[in-house]
Structures are given as C-alpha cells and as structure tokens.
Design an enzyme around this catalytic site. Structure first.
Site, short mmCIF file in Angstrom:
data_model
loop_
_atom_site.label_atom_id
_atom_site.label_comp_id
_atom_site.label_asym_id
_atom_site.label_seq_id
_atom_site.Cartn_x
_atom_site.Cartn_y
_atom_site.Cartn_z
N LEU A 68 -2.91 -2.53 -1.74
CA LEU A 68 -2.55 -3.94 -1.88
C LEU A 68 -3.42 -4.68 -0.88
CD1 LEU A 68 -0.72 -6.16 -3.10
CD2 LEU A 68 0.81 -5.80 -1.16
N SER A 69 -4.41 -5.39 -1.35
CA SER A 69 -5.43 -5.98 -0.47
C SER A 69 -4.89 -7.21 0.26
CB SER A 69 -6.67 -6.37 -1.30
OG SER A 69 -7.17 -5.25 -2.00
N ILE A 70 -4.93 -7.14 1.60
CA ILE A 70 -4.46 -8.24 2.44
C ILE A 70 -5.57 -8.69 3.40
CG2 ILE A 70 -2.75 -8.97 4.15
CD1 ILE A 70 -1.51 -8.43 1.45
N CYS B 129 0.82 -1.22 0.00
CA CYS B 129 0.00 0.00 0.00
C CYS B 129 0.86 1.26 0.00
CB CYS B 129 -0.96 0.04 1.18
SG CYS B 129 -2.24 -1.23 1.16
#
Length: 352
Positions: free
Chosen positions: A55-57, A2
């Site tokens: 940034l999808s976590i 991110c």
C-alpha cells in the site's frame, strides 16, 4: 497497511518455479493489505523466499518497492509499517557516507542495518513496524516487531520449513503447514476472549512478542525472541525519576510531545485523514493535525441511524469547530449482518 510473508526451507531441492508458486499462494491471501503492488524475491544461493504486498504511502515510485535490497546487496527486507523518524535517520546516514536511490523509510532501514547492525538500529527506530530481513552474507533471517505490537507478525516451523507472515492465512496456504488447534491457546481464548501473544490458535505458530526480535540461523529452529525494549523498564525509570514540574508545565510538555508525535505521522506522499468519533482522543489528534496543516484535514466518521449508538453528531460538531473536510458514512443493520460471516476469515483466529 502493507503485508508480507515468506519461508525458509531446510534444503534447496525445490526449483525456483516451485518456490515462487508457493510464495504466490501465500501472498495472494493477504493481497487486501497491499492493493497497489506486490513482488517476490528468492535468494539464488539458498531456499529463502520473501514476498510483499504494498500500500504505497511514502515514495510511490519503484524505488520504494519491496522486497528491497540494500545497496551492498547484503540485506533484503520485506516490511509493514512506517518509521516516523526516517528523515532524521536519513540525514545522519548521509553524513556517514550513505547515498539513497529514493526517499522511502524502507531504504533508510536497510542503510541503518548496514551502518549500525540490526539490534542497535531497532533501538533507533521510532515507528510501528514488523519486518523480515534476510542477511545473505551470514545466512541469517531476522524478524522484528515494534515496541507496542501495532503491526502483526506470526512465525513457526513445520516439516522442515520456517514460515512467517503478517496474517495466519498466509502460513495456512503453504503446503508444508498442517493446521492443528493448540488446546492451550484455546483455553487462553476462553479465559481472555482472545489468544494472547506469544501463542496463536495453531500448534507450532507463534506471535512475535512486541519489542522483540528473532534471529533464525536454521529453518529447523524457531529461535528465541530477544527484547530490545521493555515497557516495564520505561515504567521503572519513570517511577525513579518522576516529572517534577507544575501542573501547567506538565500540560505544556504533554501538548508539545503530542504535537511532535502527530506531526511525525502526517508525512505522506498521498492524501491522509483521521477517523473522528467526537470523543476526547480522536478530537485531540484531529485538533493537533489541523493546527499543523495549511489545508483542511480530511476526517471520517461512521454513524448509526439508531440514536443511542450514534456518535456522528458529536464528531460533526468537532469537525465544524476545527474546519475539517468531513465525511460521514452510516451503517445499516443489514450491512452489519453481511459482515458477520466474513469475520472468521478476517481475524484468522478466535476473537470475542
């Protein structure tokens, strides 16, 4: 990973489209930090603009998207990092009457600010983070960075505009910013082989010191950083109250704390893994990961065809011993040479 950026203007004379276009120019420079999604938020009552690349976590849905508003609408945050104890904080906040749309740590941070305030919340957070938080009610911009400084955060003021970003290149993209080399920072670089915080290579731009927050009341002031955590204080408390158990008790306590630490970092809604070099540090971390996982952990190693530099053989032995799902990638001299011209753009400022 991110990334985020944004700015606060001294006046609101620019149109919404002009503010948006400036934010787009800034955030596009850090798209590599967040390839999954991105958005821009603008306060309709002021000239504060927040932009984010994701940034999808955790919580892959739109409920985890940023910039994110608190349920009350008072706070808006753009943030990079992870709060490892967010589930514990969520339970505390739930008991205090807070309800959540999704299950992201970002939403928990916002609820924490509402319940406890920014400063006290920072003391509760266990994680790696940098964030920009806009208080719509009090017209305040908060910037904060984690205790050790794992996540970067640059800020500065020029020509009536206050800028902030995860990387210097985003600030450079704003039309009100004029890049001028800070000669004092250059001297520090020649001495230390990097530019130490709070300085950056540019005049008028600083790195926020780890363990500090900044409260900006006006874009014409870059504010004074305030400490919410001190490594020196931790050191002094440790010296005043040292561990008095046996060597075995110390080893057991260390293992227990390391297990908790590693487990807290394994919370994810996407597959995760570990970089494994075969050395003591990475091997210990992977061993603790595998001991707390019901499936083989993904491990990755970068190797070299030159035997004197290659650690992949040791990493492979550790991976075989632990039973991980192991991947090896080998770098050639040509591939290394191709990266060299890109390094200045990656690092933004001199780094030896």
């Amino acid at each position: 990973m991110c990334g985020f950026t944004g700015f606060l203007l001294n006046n609101a004379s620019l149109s919404k489209s002009e503010l948006h276009n400036r934010a787009v120019r800034m955030v596009e420079t850090i798209a590599h930090r967040g390839p999954d999604a991105g958005d821009i938020w603008h306060d309709p009552e002021s000239a504060c603009v927040l932009a984010h690349r994701r940034l999808s976590i955790i919580d892959l849905s739109e409920e985890g998207a940023q910039p994110m508003e608190s349920q009350s609408g008072r706070y808006v945050i753009t943030y990079n990092g992870e709060i490892y104890n967010f589930q514990e904080l969520m339970q505390q906040l739930f008991k205090l009457g807070h309800r959540f749309r999704g299950h992201s740590d970002t939403e928990v941070m916002l609820a924490s600010f509402v319940e406890w305030g920014v400063g006290p919340s920072l003391e509760r957070f266990n994680g790696m983070f940098a964030f920009a938080l806009w208080d719509r009610r009090d017209r305040l911009l908060w910037l904060a960075r984690d205790r050790i400084g794992e996540k970067p955060l640059y800020y500065g003021m020029q020509n009536g505009t206050f800028f902030f970003a995860s990387e210097l290149k985003a600030i450079r993209a704003h039309p009100d910013f004029t890049p001028k080399i800070d000669r004092n920072a250059l001297v520090s670089y020649l001495r230390f082989s990097y530019v130490p915080a709070p300085h950056s290579i540019y005049k008028g731009v600083k790195k926020l010191i780890p363990g500090h927050f900044l409260r900006i009341e006006s874009p014409l002031s870059d504010g004074t950083p305030h400490s919410y955590w001190s490594l020196e204080d931790v050191y002094r408390r440790g010296m005043a109250e040292p561990f008095r158990g046996s060597e075995q008790e110390a080893a057991d306590e260390l293992e227990s704390k390391l297990k908790l630490t590693v487990k807290s970092r394994m919370i994810s809604d996407v597959p995760l893994g570990a970089f494994l070099s075969g050395g003591i540090d990475s091997s210990t971390i992977v061993a603790l990961m595998q001991s707390q996982s019901d499936r083989p952990v993904n491990t990755f190693t970068v190797g070299f065809h030159e035997g004197g530099f290659n650690e992949a053989v040791y990493a492979r032995k550790v991976a075989q011993h632990l039973g991980t799902n192991h991947t090896e990638l080998y770098v050639t001299p040509q591939e290394a040479r191709e990266v060299i011209p890109k390094l200045p753009q990656m690092y933004d400022e001199p780094f030896a």
